[in-house]
Each structure stands twice: as C-alpha cells, then as structure tokens.
Scaffold this motif. Sequence first.
Motif, PDB file in Angstrom:
ATOM      1  N   UNK A 138       0.847  -1.199   0.000  1.00 46.49           N
ATOM      2  CA  UNK A 138       0.000   0.000   0.000  1.00 46.49           C
ATOM      3  C   UNK A 138       0.880   1.245   0.000  1.00 46.49           C
ATOM      4  N   UNK A 139       1.947   1.225   0.779  1.00 44.23           N
ATOM      5  CA  UNK A 139       2.877   2.368   0.816  1.00 44.23           C
ATOM      6  C   UNK A 139       3.466   2.618  -0.578  1.00 44.23           C
ATOM      7  N   UNK A 140       3.821   1.533  -1.292  1.00 40.13           N
ATOM      8  CA  UNK A 140       4.327   1.685  -2.668  1.00 40.13           C
ATOM      9  C   UNK A 140       3.271   2.313  -3.568  1.00 40.13           C
ATOM     10  N   UNK A 141       2.014   1.902  -3.418  1.00 41.39           N
ATOM     11  CA  UNK A 141       0.928   2.451  -4.235  1.00 41.39           C
ATOM     12  C   UNK A 141       0.729   3.937  -3.944  1.00 41.39           C
ATOM     13  N   UNK A 142       0.843   4.316  -2.668  1.00 39.24           N
ATOM     14  CA  UNK A 142       0.734   5.726  -2.291  1.00 39.24           C
ATOM     15  C   UNK A 142       1.874   6.527  -2.921  1.00 39.24           C
ATOM     16  N   UNK A 143       3.088   5.991  -2.827  1.00 30.98           N
ATOM     17  CA  UNK A 143       4.246   6.683  -3.415  1.00 30.98           C
ATOM     18  C   UNK A 143       4.088   6.834  -4.930  1.00 30.98           C
ATOM     19  N   UNK A 197       2.528  10.968  -9.574  1.00 27.85           N
ATOM     20  CA  UNK A 197       1.717  11.348 -10.731  1.00 27.85           C
ATOM     21  C   UNK A 197       1.590  12.870 -10.827  1.00 27.85           C
ATOM     22  N   UNK A 198       1.409  13.339 -12.038  1.00 26.90           N
ATOM     23  CA  UNK A 198       1.329  14.777 -12.278  1.00 26.90           C
ATOM     24  C   UNK A 198       0.220  15.431 -11.469  1.00 26.90           C
ATOM     25  N   UNK A 199       0.577  16.510 -10.758  1.00 22.36           N
ATOM     26  CA  UNK A 199      -0.401  17.326 -10.053  1.00 22.36           C
ATOM     27  C   UNK A 199      -0.907  16.775  -8.735  1.00 22.36           C
ATOM     28  N   UNK A 200      -0.344  15.682  -8.227  1.00 25.62           N
ATOM     29  CA  UNK A 200      -0.813  15.076  -6.969  1.00 25.62           C
ATOM     30  C   UNK A 200       0.129  15.477  -5.838  1.00 25.62           C
ATOM     31  N   UNK A 201      -0.468  16.043  -4.774  1.00 22.10           N
ATOM     32  CA  UNK A 201       0.332  16.564  -3.667  1.00 22.10           C
ATOM     33  C   UNK A 201      -0.032  15.989  -2.303  1.00 22.10           C
ATOM     34  N   UNK A 227      -5.408  14.842  -2.856  1.00 20.60           N
ATOM     35  CA  UNK A 227      -5.413  16.267  -3.143  1.00 20.60           C
ATOM     36  C   UNK A 227      -4.490  16.550  -4.312  1.00 20.60           C
ATOM     37  N   UNK A 228      -4.992  17.355  -5.241  1.00 18.15           N
ATOM     38  CA  UNK A 228      -4.174  17.679  -6.404  1.00 18.15           C
ATOM     39  C   UNK A 228      -4.602  18.981  -7.044  1.00 18.15           C
ATOM     40  N   UNK A 229      -3.907  19.313  -8.120  1.00 17.31           N
ATOM     41  CA  UNK A 229      -4.122  20.608  -8.747  1.00 17.31           C
ATOM     42  C   UNK A 229      -5.437  20.718  -9.498  1.00 17.31           C
ATOM     43  N   UNK A 247      -7.537  10.658 -12.275  1.00 12.93           N
ATOM     44  CA  UNK A 247      -6.619   9.641 -12.822  1.00 12.93           C
ATOM     45  C   UNK A 247      -5.818   8.979 -11.699  1.00 12.93           C
ATOM     46  N   UNK A 248      -5.351   9.787 -10.747  1.00 12.09           N
ATOM     47  CA  UNK A 248      -4.584   9.232  -9.623  1.00 12.09           C
ATOM     48  C   UNK A 248      -5.464   8.349  -8.751  1.00 12.09           C
TER      49      UNK A 248
END
Length: 150
Positions: free
Chosen positions: A76-81, A86-90, A113-115, A122-123
């Motif tokens: 799960x940690x790998x999936x979060x990373x 991914x573009x725009x994900x913070x 949360x993202x832009x 997509x994320x």
Amino acid sequence: MQETVTPFGTLSQEPMPPSMDRWLREAKSHPTAPLCGMYFVHNGVVRQTARAKVRQGAADTRPVTGMEFDYDPALVREAIDEALGMEGIYYVRVWLAKGALSLGDDIMYVLLGGDIRPHVVAAFERLVGTIKNRCVSERERYEEKRGRSE
C-alpha cells in the motif's frame, strides 16, 4: 519564487475508520494545500451484491453477508508513493480495515489532493485499482443456501 513543497502521503494506522471532516481540515492546513485545487474522497464499503455479479455479470450468486479483509502495508505504501509521483498530486491519505467485516462496514477511505480534476481522478483510479488488485485480500462470506438437503 515559489517555495518547494514536499508532497504528503500516508497509510493511516488508526484502528477505527477516520473522520473525513478531520482529514480534510488537516489536508487544508498542510503545506501542500496552496497547490491543491481539488480533494477527492473515496469510501469503499461492504455491499450485499457479490463481486462476481457486479464485475462479471454472474447471475447465480448468493447475497454477501460480510467479508474477511486484509492488506500488505508495504505494498500500500508503494501504491501511495506511485500516486504521489503522478502529475499534479500533492496529498494522499489511505485507511484500510482489517479482519471480519459486515454489510455496510467501511473497507477503505482514500483522500487525494491535487491541482486539477483530471489529475486527481486519474490518480484515484490508479491508486484504488492498485490497492484492490495488488495490495489486499478480500474473501466474501455468503448467505447460506436454502433448500432440500442432498
């Protein structure tokens, strides 16, 4: 000059399902908040309709009464990373249940949360798909069959 902000991602170890109001307050006060134009919340719950029926259209499924659920925290940690890459994900926060679950019980919460919406959606698709396909084990429990004994 824009200050560099490190994206935030965590797998929550809270024993009970989290408060989304609290998670959103924390996200909006995090240093990444000025970069986020959208927060996306997902709450997966145990449903009565079997996975085989909703995913493959199987007509002969019994009603689900619950499930056994577990996950691999490292995966799960790998999936979060990966989502954070991914573009725009913070901002990414995930909570997963463990053990015996009943109908309506929470399976997972995800906060992204993202832009902009296309990046966040997509994320979300990628993150939840990865969690469901690579990181968890789900075993549905079914209603007992009724009828004559053979």
